[in-house]
Design an enzyme around this catalytic site. Sequence first.
Site, mmCIF file in Angstrom:
data_model
loop_
_atom_site.group_PDB
_atom_site.id
_atom_site.type_symbol
_atom_site.label_atom_id
_atom_site.label_comp_id
_atom_site.label_asym_id
_atom_site.label_seq_id
_atom_site.Cartn_x
_atom_site.Cartn_y
_atom_site.Cartn_z
ATOM 1 C CE LYS A 89 20.226 -2.706 34.834
ATOM 2 N NZ LYS A 89 19.444 -3.021 33.645
ATOM 3 C CD GLU A 141 26.306 2.185 23.332
ATOM 4 O OE1 GLU A 141 27.110 1.896 22.433
ATOM 5 O OE2 GLU A 141 25.405 3.031 23.197
ATOM 6 N N GLY A 178 26.665 -0.975 33.521
ATOM 7 C CA GLY A 178 28.112 -0.877 33.782
ATOM 8 C C GLY A 178 28.521 0.520 34.243
ATOM 9 N N GLY A 179 28.076 1.554 33.519
ATOM 10 C CA GLY A 179 28.419 2.936 33.888
ATOM 11 C C GLY A 179 27.785 3.327 35.209
ATOM 12 C CB SER A 180 24.370 2.789 36.603
ATOM 13 O OG SER A 180 23.735 3.389 35.513
ATOM 14 C CG ASP A 190 19.566 1.504 35.350
ATOM 15 O OD1 ASP A 190 18.369 1.514 35.701
ATOM 16 O OD2 ASP A 190 19.963 1.017 34.277
HETATM 17 O O1 C5P Z 1 18.582 8.475 33.368
HETATM 18 P P1 C5P Z 1 19.512 8.037 32.311
HETATM 19 O O2 C5P Z 1 20.465 9.110 31.878
HETATM 20 O O3 C5P Z 1 20.208 6.757 32.607
HETATM 21 O O4 C5P Z 1 18.602 7.725 31.047
HETATM 22 C C1 C5P Z 1 19.154 7.621 29.735
HETATM 23 C C2 C5P Z 1 18.048 7.853 28.744
HETATM 24 O O5 C5P Z 1 17.129 6.747 28.773
HETATM 25 C C3 C5P Z 1 17.200 9.064 29.032
HETATM 26 O O6 C5P Z 1 17.711 10.205 28.415
HETATM 27 C C4 C5P Z 1 15.861 8.687 28.434
HETATM 28 O O7 C5P Z 1 15.888 8.896 27.034
HETATM 29 C C5 C5P Z 1 15.801 7.198 28.634
HETATM 30 N N1 C5P Z 1 15.028 6.818 29.833
HETATM 31 C C6 C5P Z 1 13.650 6.892 29.800
HETATM 32 N N2 C5P Z 1 12.933 6.497 30.907
HETATM 33 C C7 C5P Z 1 13.541 6.021 31.996
HETATM 34 C C8 C5P Z 1 14.955 5.919 32.044
HETATM 35 C C9 C5P Z 1 15.675 6.329 30.938
HETATM 36 O O8 C5P Z 1 13.060 7.298 28.799
HETATM 37 N N3 C5P Z 1 12.815 5.617 33.030
#
Ligand code: C5P
Length: 375
Positions: free
Chosen positions: A101, A187, A192-194, A227
């Site tokens: 995406k 990264e 990619g992982g999602s 994501d």
């Molecule tokens: O949800 P996910 O594991 O993909 O998020 C990775 C990190 O990104 C979370 O641990 C958080 O630190 C940050 N994050 C955030 N706010 C979001 C999405 C992600 O702070 N809306």
Amino acid sequence: MHNKKPLMDYRRVQKLQTPLFLTGALLSGVGTSVSVPLAILGIAIMLFAIVIGVLYYRCPHCGRPLGRVGEGGSYCPHCGKALDAPVEAPARSVSVPAYAKLNLTLDILGKRNDGYHEIQMVMQTVSLHDDVTVTLTGGNGIRCRAEGADLPCDERNLAVKAAKAFCEAMDYDDGIDIALTKRIPSEAGMAGGSADAAAVLRALRTLVSPALTDERLEQISASVGSDVPFCIRGGTQLAEGRGEKLTVLKPAPKFYVAVCKPDFPISTPALFARVDGVTITDRPDTTAMLNAIERGDADALCANVRNVFEQALDSEQHERIEAIKHDLLAHGAKASAMTGSGSVVFGLFSDEAACRMACEALQSGSVKTFCAEFV
Ligand code: C5P
């Protein structure tokens, strides 16, 4: 899903039921006048004939009852298949693409009490994709392997986390094998992982539980990563909350995309943490972007491409990202921005040849490029 081989097939029931019933009737008739145990045996044989009819006089394809023995023709009244046609084995393996995406907009509205950030972003699926093959092994546990990138294949991998979340939600405990062919850079802000996690969930739905709705799959996926819910349906969507509140939008006007991955990764949690310390001065006008998409206005879409994360980069990263954006615009991109938390920078082109030329021109020892398009 009908996938267990029955103890007895419909042909055997057809052969056995009438002789059994007649024998039972004869024994119970004779038994009533000469011996009670003989009569009971006769009744038991008749009951047995009825029970095997109910349990096993079933279509070998769909498993539903065929009605009374001897009734009907040689086709199943439910699925319509010829009863003597070879029975297809249920699918054990499915391969699906996992699309990357882009963020057409990304705005961060504030920090929440749960540590996440309240965000608002318009996201778009692009053709750059990994391939994900999921196989039901019949054994135990979840196994994963990846080619094309050096990735952990344990529970740190979102594909494995997704398979686990599916098993828990659906009470499924057979073995699952996941094979990933990686192309989406890691990264990079391209999910990619999602995308892999969402592909695993879609594949498991096909194999195990085809009636699951997209909405239910999105719910299951929300625990895997912010994501992942977007990646279940993809296309053009507005994501809010921590990323899991989705509104499906009209497909955006078609663009070709030059995807440029500089040779440094950016950690999403680290950049979210930096955002808290900076004052955002230039925000996307999300409403203007939504209107542009609704009207199919490609120029207005380009004018509203923006990502607030660019304002939280350190000076060295900022310089590199700005240089790539500048080069993309110089090569004819109609808009350019970093996607997600970076480090990928993308340029939008209405012309495929111009997009390819930009990809060739920007490819270098420190920037890898990919040509893609909106899907
Ligand atoms: O949800 P996910 O594991 O993909 O998020 C990775 C990190 O990104 C979370 O641990 C958080 O630190 C940050 N994050 C955030 N706010 C979001 C999405 C992600 O702070 N809306």
